[in-house]
Design an enzyme around this catalytic site. Structure first.
Site: not given
Length: 181
Positions: A46, A66-68, A103
């Site tokens: 993502e 970023a993706d959490t 990520g």
């Protein structure tokens, strides 16, 4: 100029620890296109989609996306749909450990860095009244897993790894791999 592909106030605050100036331009990517991916690779994929979206629109700039996600029992605990969903999540998380994965993708004209950082988070036990009080006071409805590690009265008992990663941006890893001086 560095572009942060996120509207998250927490990511903005965390990135300021590393870089004094940057622009914030959220990606136009619909995050639901990733719903069927394996939870362990979803945040990285993502973040790559978001970074490439911005990089294609603003060539010549640097982009960080970023993706959490929160993973418990192999399932992703994203942002709660509503109050009842947040209660359900916090009930499931209490007294247990989960993994928080962020990520990130950094793109520039000469570099691409893709990494995933994980932090183990353990919740303390909470009764339903305490869960509802926490939700009413902190309103963590825009946060994966329905909690904020930085909130007063957080349900988090302990962590193994990066505190900033749980907030949404692994600053230590970024300092080491992206913003080395």
């Amino acid at each position: 100029m560095l572009i942060l592909a996120s509207a998250s106030p927490r990511r903005k605050e965390l990135l300021r620890k590393l870089v004094p100036e940057f622009k914030i331009i959220p990606s136009r990517i619909d995050e639901r296109v990733m719903d069927d991916l394996d939870p362990s690779i979803m945040p990285l994929e993502e973040s790559r989609l978001k970074a490439y979206d911005l990089f294609s629109r603003y060539p010549g700039n640097e982009v960080l996306a970023a993706d959490t996600v929160v993973i418990l029992d192999g399932k992703i605990y994203g942002k709660p749909k509503d109050y009842d969903d947040a209660v359900r999540m916090l009930k499931a998380e209490q007294g247990r450990s989960q993994m928080v994965l962020t990520g990130y993708c950094y793109l520039s004209s000469d570099r691409e860095i893709n990494r995933t950082v994980s932090t183990k988070v353990r919740f303390r036990k909470m009764g339903e009244a305490e869960i509802r009080e926490y939700l009413d006071r902190c309103r963590p409805f825009d946060k994966a897993g329905a909690y904020g590690i930085q909130d007063e009265g957080t349900p988090v008992e302990s962590i193994e790894g990066s505190f900033d990663n749980v907030m949404g941006l692994p600053t230590e890893d970024l300092a080491l791999h992206v913003f080395r001086k």
